[in-house]
Structure formats: C-alpha cells, structure tokens
Design a protein around this motif. Sequence first.
Motif, PDB file in Angstrom:
ATOM      1  N   VAL A  76       0.864  -1.186   0.000  1.00 10.88           N
ATOM      2  CA  VAL A  76       0.000   0.000   0.000  1.00 10.88           C
ATOM      3  C   VAL A  76       0.896   1.230   0.000  1.00 10.88           C
ATOM      4  O   VAL A  76       1.957   1.232   0.613  1.00 10.88           O
ATOM      5  N   PHE A  77       0.444   2.262  -0.696  1.00  8.92           N
ATOM      6  CA  PHE A  77       1.145   3.537  -0.662  1.00  8.92           C
ATOM      7  C   PHE A  77       0.101   4.622  -0.441  1.00  8.92           C
ATOM      8  O   PHE A  77      -1.000   4.544  -0.987  1.00  8.92           O
ATOM      9  N   ALA A  78       0.437   5.595   0.393  1.00  9.80           N
ATOM     10  CA  ALA A  78      -0.523   6.667   0.661  1.00  9.80           C
ATOM     11  C   ALA A  78       0.144   8.019   0.453  1.00  9.80           C
ATOM     12  O   ALA A  78       1.330   8.195   0.723  1.00  9.80           O
ATOM     13  N   SER A  79      -0.627   8.972  -0.024  1.00  8.47           N
ATOM     14  CA  SER A  79      -0.132  10.333  -0.189  1.00  8.47           C
ATOM     15  C   SER A  79      -1.225  11.291   0.264  1.00  8.47           C
ATOM     16  O   SER A  79      -2.413  11.020   0.096  1.00  8.47           O
ATOM     17  N   ALA A  80      -0.804  12.400   0.861  1.00 10.07           N
ATOM     18  CA  ALA A  80      -1.795  13.346   1.371  1.00 10.07           C
ATOM     19  C   ALA A  80      -1.140  14.696   1.523  1.00 10.07           C
ATOM     20  O   ALA A  80       0.086  14.805   1.571  1.00 10.07           O
ATOM     21  N   GLY A  81      -1.947  15.731   1.628  1.00  8.48           N
ATOM     22  CA  GLY A  81      -1.340  17.052   1.766  1.00  8.48           C
ATOM     23  C   GLY A  81      -2.322  18.184   1.949  1.00  8.48           C
ATOM     24  O   GLY A  81      -3.412  18.004   2.476  1.00  8.48           O
ATOM     25  N   ASP A  82      -1.907  19.355   1.460  1.00  6.33           N
ATOM     26  CA  ASP A  82      -2.622  20.590   1.699  1.00  6.33           C
ATOM     27  C   ASP A  82      -3.990  20.659   1.025  1.00  6.33           C
ATOM     28  O   ASP A  82      -4.807  21.497   1.372  1.00  6.33           O
ATOM     29  N   ASP A  83      -4.214  19.794   0.037  1.00  3.08           N
ATOM     30  CA  ASP A  83      -5.523  19.832  -0.618  1.00  3.08           C
ATOM     31  C   ASP A  83      -6.549  18.986   0.138  1.00  3.08           C
ATOM     32  O   ASP A  83      -7.654  18.765  -0.360  1.00  3.08           O
ATOM     33  N   MET A  90      -2.117   1.392  -4.977  1.00  2.00           N
ATOM     34  CA  MET A  90      -1.612   0.024  -4.969  1.00  2.00           C
ATOM     35  C   MET A  90      -0.303   0.016  -5.753  1.00  2.00           C
ATOM     36  O   MET A  90      -0.317   0.163  -6.984  1.00  2.00           O
ATOM     37  N   PRO A  91       0.805  -0.144  -5.090  1.00  2.52           N
ATOM     38  CA  PRO A  91       2.095  -0.029  -5.802  1.00  2.52           C
ATOM     39  C   PRO A  91       2.346  -1.118  -6.841  1.00  2.52           C
ATOM     40  O   PRO A  91       3.257  -0.966  -7.648  1.00  2.52           O
ATOM     41  N   ASP A  92       1.549  -2.198  -6.831  1.00  2.00           N
ATOM     42  CA  ASP A  92       1.751  -3.225  -7.861  1.00  2.00           C
ATOM     43  C   ASP A  92       1.477  -2.652  -9.236  1.00  2.00           C
ATOM     44  O   ASP A  92       2.212  -2.878 -10.188  1.00  2.00           O
ATOM     45  N   SER A  93       0.376  -1.929  -9.319  1.00  4.15           N
ATOM     46  CA  SER A  93      -0.024  -1.409 -10.623  1.00  4.15           C
ATOM     47  C   SER A  93       0.015   0.123 -10.646  1.00  4.15           C
ATOM     48  O   SER A  93      -0.191   0.731 -11.672  1.00  4.15           O
ATOM     49  N   TRP A  94       0.287   0.716  -9.497  1.00  7.38           N
ATOM     50  CA  TRP A  94       0.274   2.168  -9.349  1.00  7.38           C
ATOM     51  C   TRP A  94      -1.014   2.813  -9.833  1.00  7.38           C
ATOM     52  O   TRP A  94      -1.012   3.774 -10.571  1.00  7.38           O
TER      53      TRP A  94
END
Lengths: 428, 260
Positions: A76-83, A90-94
């Motif tokens: 698993v990959f997660a990203s988050a921020g000011d928005d 899913m890093p397998d298929s991005w």
Amino acid sequence: MEENLIEKGESSREGEVAPALIAIHPRDKSAVVAVGPELRVYDIAGNCPISLSDDSGGPSHSESIRAIGFGANGSVFASAGDDKLVKIWMPDSWHCTKTVYAEKRVSAVAVSRNGQHVVFADKFGLVWAIALGEGDEGQAPIDNKAVPILGHYCSIVTSLKFSPDGRFIVSADRDFKIRITVFPKRPLKGAHEIQSFCLGHTDFVSCLAFACPIDYPQGFLLSGGGDSTVHLWDFVSGRLLHTCDFGAQAGLVNSNGTEMEGGSAVIDSGCIFDKCSLHGIILLNCDFSARTLSIAKVVTMEESYVPTSLGLSDLPKHLWMVMGVSNIPTLGTTKLLSRVRVVSGFQKDPSDSCVHNAIIMGDGEIPGGEELLEKLQGSLDVAEEEVTLAATAAAVKTSMHNLLIKKQYSVEKRELQKRSRNDKKLKQ
Amino acid sequence: MSKNNNSTMRQNGQSARLPRKRFYRARAHSNPLSDSHFPIPISPADVDYSQHYPHFFPSERSDHDNGSTPTPKIRFADIGCGFGGLLVGLSPLFPDTLMIGMELRDKVTEYVKERILALRAANPGRYENISVVRTNSMKYIPNYFEKGQLSKMFFLFPDPHFKEKNHRRRVISLQLLDEYAYALEVGGIIYTITDVEELGDWMRSCLEDHPMFKAVPEEELEADLVVKLLSFATEEGQKVARNGGQTFRAVYRRIMLEDG
C-alpha cells in the motif's frame, strides 16, 4: 526585521512552501518523489518511469503533498497534503484505489503493518483512520470516510509511525511531544489507551523512526527535532535511553528527517538539517547493547545541497535523498524541480565499519540512471541550477520555521500588545 | 471569607495577610489554543516538588542517596482551579495527600499562590499539601504526571464555550479524556460539575462514550466526602448557590480498557 517576519508568517499561506519528499519501496521496487502536487514514480525493478492511474473517482492532488509513505511491505502507498485529500495507491499497478476527503490539511500519514488501515493526521492534531478492504469485524465499512481515533491538543502532528510489531501507533507533534498509543484491534472505535509519552525534546519533534535489531524484536524508537538532537527511546516505557546532540558539535539547528535501517547491530540514521551550516547528512551508529548513539559519519555535499527528505528501503543498499520545494516565491519558476542524490556503501557486512564506505554516487551510477533522474527530478540538468538550489534551501528553511517554531515576541512587542489592549482596567 | 480573615490577621504582618481578589483582576477567559510562553517541565521528573511542598521536601538534602522512604507524589489535580477554593477545602480532609491546582490565567495563579502562602503562615503546619501551577492543562498534563499517578482529577465549573466552533476548547473532550485516563490510576475518579446544562450533558456524554471511564454509582457518591465540596467549596460554586442555580454533576471512575 523581526516584525516583518512575524507578520509574514501570520498573514497568509503565501511564502509557505512544502519540501519535496522521497519514499523508497521496502523491497527496492520503486522510488517515489513528491514535489508540490506532483507524484513522480520510477520503477527501479523494471527500470522504467511509471504513469499513475486513478480509478478512485476522486480528484487528483491539486496542492502540495505533505506526506507520503509505503506500508505493509510495500503493498500500500498513501499520499496526502494541503488539498485535504488522502489518496491510497496500490504499488503493484500504481493505480489509486481510494480517495478520502479530510476536514483539514494533512500533515502526516502512515499505513498499518497489516495493511488494513491508513491513518493520517491533520494540522489540528487529530489523527484519523481509514479502513481498507472489508473493515473491522462487525462494523460495516464506512466508505470513503475517515474516523478520528486520537488527538494531540491543537498541535500539528509532524510524524506518524507504527511500531515494528504493529501494536502501537506513535505520533509526534510540534509541542515537543511523542505519544505512544495502543493501536486497537478495531481502530475505528478510537485509540484511547496511551502506552506512554516520550518527553525530552525541547523543541518541535520532526521525525520518527524505528530500529529493529534481531536481538530486540520490539525495537527502539528514534526521534529527531528542532533542538538538533536525536533521542533513542525505550518507547514502551517512554524512557529516554540516549541523546545525540548535534548542536554542540556542528552548530546545527533543525533536523527534519530521519530514516533508519535496522541491521544486526548497527543502524544508520540520516538526519537532514535545514540550517545551511551542514550540507549533507549525518549517519548515526546505534549500539543496542549499550543503548547509545554516536555519529558514525558525516557525509557532506556541495554547498547548496540541503536534502529535504530521505528514503531507505528495508534492506537498503542505498540511501536516497531529495532536495526540492513546491514553489520558490522569489524565483517564480513554473517547473517543479527537485534534485535526487544517492549515497551508496550501505551493504551490510558484519564489521561495524560499513558506513565508513558511504559515498555519494555520480548521476550515472545510481540505480535507474539518468532515466530515473529525469523522471524524479523533472529534468536532468537540475544540478547546474545553483541559484535554484540555494533559493530552495532558503525557502524550505523559512517555511519550516514559520510552521513549527513557536513565535517569540520581544519584551517590547509584548508590552506594545498589552498597551493596545482595549479591555484593560485602569489602576486607580 | 477573605474579608474577615483579613482583618483578624492584620497584626500577623505582611506575609500572613490573605491576598485580596480585587487586586488580582483577571479576565474570565484565556485562550487554551495559543502557544504557551511560560516554563513547562520537560517531563514529570522535572517537576520541582520542593518548591511546591517545602514541608514534605525539607531543603535539598542528599535525599537521592538514601532512598529509604518513597518520595510522595501529587495525587489530586484540580484542573482550572480558579481561585483555589476546592484546594483549600480539600487540604484538611487529606492532609497527607499532595494536590495541585492548574490554572492558565496568570493573575489568578498569582492570587492562589499568595493565598496558599498566607494560609500556611496563619495556620502553621496546615495547608502544606496544596500548591498551584500556571499551565495549560489541555496541552501539558503528561509533562506533569506520570502514567497512573493521580487518584483524583477535578473539573469544576469549566468554561462552557457555547459556540460549536469553540467546542474544541472545552476541557473535557473524547480526545483529552485519553490523556486524563493516562494520568489517572485504575480506580481513580474524575469529578466534573457545571451550572450550564448543555455543558453538563456534553461532559457526561464524553465520559459515557469513553471506554476507560465508568459512572460511579449514586450511593457511592453520597458517601464520598469530596462530592459535597464540589458545589460549595469553589468560588464559582458559591456564586451559583447564591443565585439559586442548578448544578450538573458527572463523576466517573477510570477502569481498565476491555480488550477488543
């Protein structure tokens, strides 16, 4: 001058910039750089740049990404921020499988060890959990909704990490505090049981990392902060084991990133300093039986290079660094540039001297080569842009300062504020 | 009360005189959200007990070496102690228990400090177990108390913060209860009382929803000496009683978290 600085900090988000971030897949499969709202991924294993796809139905990032992270062995990959968006990939298929709307701007994100939950913290100090998959037993999965599980009282949470065994969630804030909370079986009902507090920093805490040597499976917690120290903790009891103070040695100010590699007896921690007295990283050596930290090696870089984020995989051969910023107010460039550097020489060998081989690799030698750099940096000739790099360093420093350091008012200014108060009772 | 004592003690000299509230005009509220600029102990080990309770920690002898008797710790905390009425009331009931009042407003803290010093001077050997500290207890509880150190916590007539956008400033909330549960020992008791019905409901529902607190049964409350002090010991409580107001009480016990 000081007044100007204060007013600027208070007035708006103008001049506020987000440092570029880097994350390395735990199995060295891919490298991710986040600059501003852009997420750049390079497939190291397949040796090709990756374009992201989004089938979550949500919007893509429109403002600076503040936190990224792999979890659960890279599944698993997660990203988050000011928005105020938390996107789960899913890093397998991005491809992005979920987009969750947060109420406030997000400052930290982490994925639970079993990959069942993503937690994130907002700028008001609340930590939220999102259930992936089926959700908890006996609880209907609440779609695209995050649930608050714990709170730091109105303090910016700067880092979130799960303990190596997944039993605890650790959160650090700008009020010098590190909180160790039991991560319950059903997190959506809240994480109420505090295991301990790790108190010892005398300024904001900016980064957390675990070191997990074989003989101590529970692991140790390391934390770095604005007081230019790295602390080593027995996090279950909250006991401070050792402190490594860089201020005394190099006159440095803020460390804003730590990454650990848990080896047999040695761990290396890189600390980035956003005060320009050091352009490089410090590798720390941790003696687990003596429970002490010491500086193993200082790797210096060219004058203008101040890394904003570090990345390591689980069994690292390389330490990745990135320097970059979401925008440079003074330069007004439109293209988001970043500069990726790699330090090699982390191959584990039984002798303690391994980190002494640490050297900075040339652009041609790094895994993925120039193609990777082109993808992650946005351009190949960033290295030449001395001015940009210098401006980047300055922008990150100011922004970090405004965000995390308590505003200090001079005595005169305080008096002035008091005098201009309109509710004051006049003395008879 | 302060008036009477004041006139009778005038001959005792400056230090014995109780402070007068009129010289400690303070604003009714202080923003708990703002950055604090007063000193805060780095950790509970840094709290200087000898300064607060000189009677229990006589001078700085080399007590560290002969750790024969365990050093006493603060057991009661009055959060937002105001003018200190509860502490003064509790002190003679538990003469061997160390208690501390925590107050955010600078001038009010000064008043309580003076009040305690004056009481100690006027009544030698008494009121040695109470003290006050200026702090933001919504932020710094873990800096003062170790895990499970406290046996009682008091939240008497806290700021109601009616507006919904200010609810996060309320001193009782589901998130802050985590920290209070951390500081309280299992079996420890949290006392809350207010004259604002809306806040009373809020505090009760927070405590009810928190898995680490359980309501103390009514018959136990009747036997509890402390409960009687809640509504009458504090200045705020007396004001409510004077005006014939209603009070809303919620007393909960810290319990072990059931696994699951």
